[in-house]
Design a protein around this motif. Structure first.
Motif, short mmCIF file in Angstrom:
data_model
loop_
_atom_site.label_atom_id
_atom_site.label_comp_id
_atom_site.label_asym_id
_atom_site.label_seq_id
_atom_site.Cartn_x
_atom_site.Cartn_y
_atom_site.Cartn_z
N GLU A 74 0.87 -1.17 -0.17
CA GLU A 74 -0.11 0.07 0.12
C GLU A 74 1.02 1.20 0.02
O GLU A 74 0.66 2.29 -0.67
CB GLU A 74 -1.02 0.06 1.33
CG GLU A 74 -2.16 -0.93 0.92
CD GLU A 74 -2.80 -1.25 2.53
OE1 GLU A 74 -2.35 -0.53 3.31
OE2 GLU A 74 -3.68 -2.17 2.51
N ILE A 132 2.27 1.73 -3.53
CA ILE A 132 1.34 1.83 -4.66
C ILE A 132 1.06 3.70 -4.22
O ILE A 132 0.96 4.41 -5.29
CB ILE A 132 0.00 1.31 -4.26
CG1 ILE A 132 -0.04 -0.33 -4.45
CG2 ILE A 132 -1.00 2.00 -5.24
CD1 ILE A 132 0.45 -0.54 -5.99
N LYS A 133 1.12 4.13 -3.05
CA LYS A 133 1.17 5.61 -2.91
C LYS A 133 2.27 6.49 -3.40
O LYS A 133 1.84 7.72 -3.66
CB LYS A 133 0.79 5.75 -1.52
CG LYS A 133 -0.67 5.30 -0.85
CD LYS A 133 -0.66 5.76 0.49
CE LYS A 133 -2.00 5.11 1.15
NZ LYS A 133 -2.00 5.32 2.54
N HIS A 165 -2.55 -6.50 -5.14
CA HIS A 165 -2.48 -5.00 -5.14
C HIS A 165 -2.49 -4.30 -6.46
O HIS A 165 -2.50 -3.15 -6.64
CB HIS A 165 -1.41 -4.60 -4.34
CG HIS A 165 -1.57 -4.92 -2.88
ND1 HIS A 165 -2.33 -4.17 -2.11
CD2 HIS A 165 -1.07 -6.01 -2.07
CE1 HIS A 165 -2.27 -4.77 -0.82
NE2 HIS A 165 -1.52 -5.86 -0.94
N ASN A 193 -4.20 -4.05 -9.43
CA ASN A 193 -5.19 -3.05 -9.88
C ASN A 193 -5.46 -1.56 -9.05
O ASN A 193 -5.99 -0.74 -9.77
CB ASN A 193 -6.61 -3.92 -9.60
CG ASN A 193 -6.69 -5.11 -10.56
OD1 ASN A 193 -6.29 -4.95 -11.54
ND2 ASN A 193 -7.67 -5.83 -10.06
N LYS A 194 -4.71 -1.54 -8.06
CA LYS A 194 -4.82 -0.26 -7.19
C LYS A 194 -3.79 0.81 -8.01
O LYS A 194 -3.79 1.84 -7.70
CB LYS A 194 -4.44 -0.46 -5.84
CG LYS A 194 -5.47 -1.47 -5.14
CD LYS A 194 -4.86 -1.59 -3.67
CE LYS A 194 -5.42 -2.70 -2.80
NZ LYS A 194 -4.79 -3.19 -1.48
N LYS A 234 -1.96 3.00 -10.66
CA LYS A 234 -1.91 3.89 -11.71
C LYS A 234 -0.98 3.62 -12.78
O LYS A 234 -1.50 3.77 -14.03
CB LYS A 234 -2.00 5.23 -11.48
CG LYS A 234 -3.09 5.62 -10.17
CD LYS A 234 -4.40 5.38 -10.79
CE LYS A 234 -5.42 5.75 -9.51
NZ LYS A 234 -6.95 5.31 -10.08
#
Length: 207
Positions: A145, A148-149, A171, A173-174, A176
């Motif tokens: 997470e 991803i951020k 993860h 799909n999260k 971009k």
């Protein structure tokens, strides 16, 4: 056998140089790509999630093991050559350095990933290393997470097969954008903690 052939048919057939160009294009266009380097260990894993990944059209498969190449050829599927995880990771570092892309490293022992991070900062000064984390944390989902951020262009994850692939898949799909790839023991080689086999062994597919 039909299921095996179906997966082998999905594996990239056109060799390293062609695949590297596809990766460069994806990075340039800020697309996202999840790459699995296929070897017999993951190919024959009967875990439902693993099999779902291998059959997912949104996942890119490349032939890591020579046995994968030979098995495909025995079934009439012409795969040009191996594309190993360590070669792909090395190429990604070169691309990132040439194009000033960002990178995150997750996995391996603390001293290994730290050494690799230091080597990248020294040898690849144009890479924006957003961070690194060893593979021994208790909450891998939280690690992902965080990654991803940060929105890195390239994410290399060295947690071993199939943990690394399943974590990415959970993860992906999260995200971009970004190239996500599980690289197994590659951090050991890239950091200098372990040596690869001599070039003649690699060339003869004896590595």
């Amino acid at each position: 056998m039909n299921q095996v052939k179906k997966i082998l048919n999905r594996i990239y057939k056109y060799g390293k140089d062609s695949f590297y160009e596809e990766v460069k294009k994806a990075l340039k266009n800020k697309e996202k790509k999840f790459i699995i380097t296929v070897n017999p260990e993951i190919m024959m894993n009967d875990d439902d999630v693993v099999q779902k990944m291998l059959n997912d059209k949104n996942v890119s498969l490349v032939p890591d093991g020579i046995s994968i190449v030979k098995a495909a050829r025995n079934l009439g599927i012409d795969i040009k050559e191996r594309i190993t995880g360590v070669d792909l990771a090395d190429e990604l570092l070169n691309i990132a350095n040439n194009c000033h892309y960002s990178l995150y490293l997750l996995g391996a022992k603390k001293e290994v990933v730290k050494t690799l991070a230091q080597k990248i900062e020294s040898d690849y000064p144009n890479i924006n290393l957003l961070g690194f984390q060893d593979g021994y944390g208790n909450d891998k989902d939280k690690d992902m997470e965080k990654i991803i951020k940060l929105k890195p262009d390239i994410v290399l994850i060295a947690l071993g097969v199939p943990m690394q692939e399943k974590l990415i898949y959970k993860h992906f799909n999260k995200a971009k954008k970004g190239i996500f790839i599980g690289v197994g023991g590659t951090f050991d080689c890239l950091s200098g903690s372990k040596k690869r086999a001599p070039k003649i062994f690699i060339k003869l597919n004896l590595e």
